[in-house]
Design a protein around this motif. Structure first.
Motif, short mmCIF file in Angstrom:
data_model
loop_
_atom_site.label_atom_id
_atom_site.label_comp_id
_atom_site.label_asym_id
_atom_site.label_seq_id
_atom_site.Cartn_x
_atom_site.Cartn_y
_atom_site.Cartn_z
N THR A 235 24.27 -32.92 -48.56
CA THR A 235 23.71 -31.59 -48.43
C THR A 235 22.39 -31.43 -49.17
N SER A 236 21.84 -32.56 -49.64
CA SER A 236 20.54 -32.54 -50.29
C SER A 236 19.89 -33.90 -50.10
N SER A 237 18.68 -34.07 -50.60
CA SER A 237 17.91 -35.29 -50.37
C SER A 237 18.67 -36.53 -50.80
N VAL A 238 18.68 -37.55 -49.94
CA VAL A 238 19.31 -38.83 -50.27
C VAL A 238 18.41 -39.59 -51.22
N THR A 239 18.97 -40.09 -52.31
CA THR A 239 18.17 -40.77 -53.34
C THR A 239 18.33 -42.28 -53.33
N ASP A 240 19.49 -42.81 -52.85
CA ASP A 240 19.68 -44.26 -52.85
C ASP A 240 20.83 -44.62 -51.92
N ILE A 241 20.80 -45.86 -51.42
CA ILE A 241 21.86 -46.38 -50.57
C ILE A 241 22.14 -47.83 -50.96
N SER A 242 23.36 -48.29 -50.68
CA SER A 242 23.71 -49.66 -51.03
C SER A 242 24.79 -50.17 -50.08
N PHE A 243 24.56 -51.35 -49.48
CA PHE A 243 25.58 -52.03 -48.69
C PHE A 243 26.51 -52.81 -49.61
N ASN A 244 27.80 -52.75 -49.34
CA ASN A 244 28.75 -53.59 -50.06
C ASN A 244 28.52 -55.05 -49.63
N SER A 245 28.36 -55.95 -50.59
CA SER A 245 28.00 -57.33 -50.28
C SER A 245 29.16 -58.15 -49.72
N LYS A 246 30.38 -57.61 -49.80
CA LYS A 246 31.56 -58.36 -49.36
C LYS A 246 32.25 -57.76 -48.14
N ILE A 247 32.13 -56.45 -47.94
CA ILE A 247 32.85 -55.77 -46.86
C ILE A 247 31.84 -55.24 -45.85
N PRO A 248 31.78 -55.81 -44.65
CA PRO A 248 30.78 -55.40 -43.66
C PRO A 248 30.86 -53.92 -43.30
N PHE A 249 29.67 -53.35 -43.04
CA PHE A 249 29.53 -51.97 -42.58
C PHE A 249 30.13 -50.97 -43.56
N THR A 250 30.13 -51.32 -44.84
CA THR A 250 30.62 -50.43 -45.89
C THR A 250 29.48 -50.11 -46.84
N LEU A 251 29.21 -48.81 -47.05
CA LEU A 251 28.05 -48.40 -47.82
C LEU A 251 28.43 -47.38 -48.89
N ALA A 252 27.50 -47.23 -49.84
CA ALA A 252 27.53 -46.14 -50.81
C ALA A 252 26.20 -45.42 -50.69
N SER A 253 26.24 -44.11 -50.84
CA SER A 253 25.00 -43.32 -50.81
C SER A 253 25.11 -42.19 -51.81
N CYS A 254 23.98 -41.82 -52.39
CA CYS A 254 23.97 -40.72 -53.35
C CYS A 254 22.82 -39.79 -53.03
N ALA A 255 22.94 -38.55 -53.51
CA ALA A 255 21.96 -37.53 -53.17
C ALA A 255 21.82 -36.54 -54.31
N ASP A 256 20.81 -35.67 -54.18
CA ASP A 256 20.57 -34.65 -55.19
C ASP A 256 21.65 -33.57 -55.22
N ASP A 257 22.62 -33.64 -54.30
CA ASP A 257 23.71 -32.67 -54.29
C ASP A 257 24.83 -33.02 -55.27
N ASN A 258 24.59 -34.03 -56.13
CA ASN A 258 25.56 -34.46 -57.14
C ASN A 258 26.77 -35.17 -56.54
N ILE A 259 26.66 -35.61 -55.29
CA ILE A 259 27.78 -36.24 -54.60
C ILE A 259 27.45 -37.69 -54.29
N ILE A 260 28.43 -38.57 -54.53
CA ILE A 260 28.33 -39.96 -54.08
C ILE A 260 29.34 -40.16 -52.96
N HIS A 261 28.87 -40.74 -51.87
CA HIS A 261 29.74 -41.05 -50.74
C HIS A 261 29.98 -42.55 -50.66
N LEU A 262 31.21 -42.93 -50.42
CA LEU A 262 31.59 -44.31 -50.07
C LEU A 262 32.11 -44.25 -48.65
#
Length: 416
Positions: free
Chosen positions: A364-391
């Protein structure tokens, strides 16, 4: 930094209500788009997130994983570099889907059953290290993963041992004196680190001899937003700047091998993990450009799909041709560049470019960073200025459509 719920002006209230409506729509559509998605609310926003290279082992019915995040308290509290842990569903890696290293984990529940479950994979902080000012970026050394570098809002660069004591005094690399985001470890030479900041310089370090940079590059004339090592050549790196240039530097030469001028400030750069020539840059004008190191004049293709400035880019380590982008428009988009130029129906054209693979619209706010999991395909983490981290992991129904063949370096020119 304002939180999602701040209501300072009537105009801003209306905007936030619209954002919340979009978020609720995303929540409704999650079962069709993801194998798994988890949200963790933080006290303070993190500007950085990166999966640590943990093994794929099943413990108590799940897969333990760790990430590094930071805090951005705007001076209102102590800032920290944090190691966080989570337990992912073991069904994310099953007998039908080997990981990058050939590991397989047997799963009991089907993806459809999993979607109906509420799986608690929220992040838990397992270790935190006091940090001077906000953590703009944190990256582990791929040749020594316990070693993590950070850069702050004052350009201070610190090296932590995340297996060490919480009260440790980190090693400091002193050169930059203003805000910095650029941070990249050489994947071939242990301890070699690149940093960049708003002081318009790029510094090359040997952390084993930290008294001063090995070299300082002054080829930019404005803020250097990011710097990154090439994935196949230990002597090659790229940097991008508000001066609207891309610089590709070969350490064996005192001159830039390439200087590319653009029409907009450039925020981020990412070299392909599968092709030795292909790389991408994200611009302030909301576009992404694909480029070839062998071509000093022309872009291969311009990707259009975001509506605001591009904040971060990362290539998928597992799947050739998949690129993830984060933006100030609150979106993370995955692109399949093999589909560039494919014919579309009018209905498909209305949904976006043919290369648009999947849109993650949960922030719900600007995305600040993203990361692919190096072991599990198509699995990501993302964080944003909304104080939320998504896996999150993309639905197998979507990934089954991915064309798994590799991108031949020669065919990069035929993307259009």
């Amino acid at each position: 930094m304002s939180s999602v719920g701040d209501q300072e002006e009537p105009q801003e209230v209306n905007k936030e209500l619209t954002v919340q409506e979009e978020y609720q729509l995303w929540r409704k559509n999650c079962p069709a788009m993801y194998e798994f998605v988890s949200e963790t609310a933080l006290t303070w926003p993190s500007l950085t997130v990166q999966w640590l290279p943990e093994p794929i082992d099943v413990v108590d019915g799940g897969i333990p994983q760790k990430l590094i995040i930071g805090t951005h308290t705007s001076g209102e509290d102590t800032d920290y570099l944090k190691v966080s842990s989570t337990i992912l569903p073991k069904t994310l890696v099953d007998v039908d889907e080997p990981t990058q290293h050939g590991e397989r984990v047997a799963g009991e529940a089907s993806a459809e059953v999993l979607k109906k479950q509420t799986y608690n994979a929220r992040l838990k902080v397992t270790k935190k290290f006091e940090h001077e000012l906000e953590v703009n970026r944190a990256r582990y050394n791929p040749l020594n993963p316990k070693q993590v570098a950070t850069i702050s809002g004052a350009g201070r660069v610190f090296i932590y041992d995340i297996t060490g004591e919480k009260t440790q005094t980190p090693l400091e690399l002193k050169h930059h004196t203003v805000n910095g985001y650029g941070l990249s470890w050489n994947p071939f030479i242990d301890g070699q680190l690149l940093t960049s900041s708003d002081d318009a310089t790029v510094a090359l370090w040997d952390v084993h001899q930290p008294a001063a940079p090995q070299r300082v590059f002054t080829h930019h004339t404005d803020i250097v937003n990011e710097v990154q090592w090439h994935g196949f050549n230990k002597d090659l790196f790229g940097s991008v700047s508000d001066d609207k240039t891309i610089r590709i530097v070969d350490l064996r030469s005192h001159d830039d091998t390439q200087v590319l001028q653009r029409d907009s400030a450039i925020n981020t750069i990412a070299f392909s993990k599968h092709s030795s020539y292909l790389y991408a840059v994200g611009l302030e004008d909301s576009t992404i450009e694909l480029l070839d190191l062998r071509n000093t004049k022309d872009r291969l293709h311009t990707i259009v799909g975001h509506s605001e400035s591009i904040s971060c880019l990362e290539w998928d380590p597992h799947n050739d041709g998949i690129l993830a982008s984060g933006s100030q428009d609150r979106r993370v988009i995955l692109w399949d560049i093999k589909k560039i130029g494919e014919e579309q129906t009018q209905e498909d054209e209305d949904d976006g470019a043919p290369e648009l693979f999947m849109m993650h619209a949960g922030h719900t706010s600007s995305v600040t960073d993203i990361s692919f999991n190096s072991k599990i395909p198509f699995t990501l983490a993302s964080c944003a200025d909304d104080n939320i981290i998504h896996l999150w992991k993309i639905s197998r129904k979507l990934t089954s459509e991915y064309k798994g063949e590799g991108l031949d370096d020669v065919d990069v020119y035929s993307l259009e």
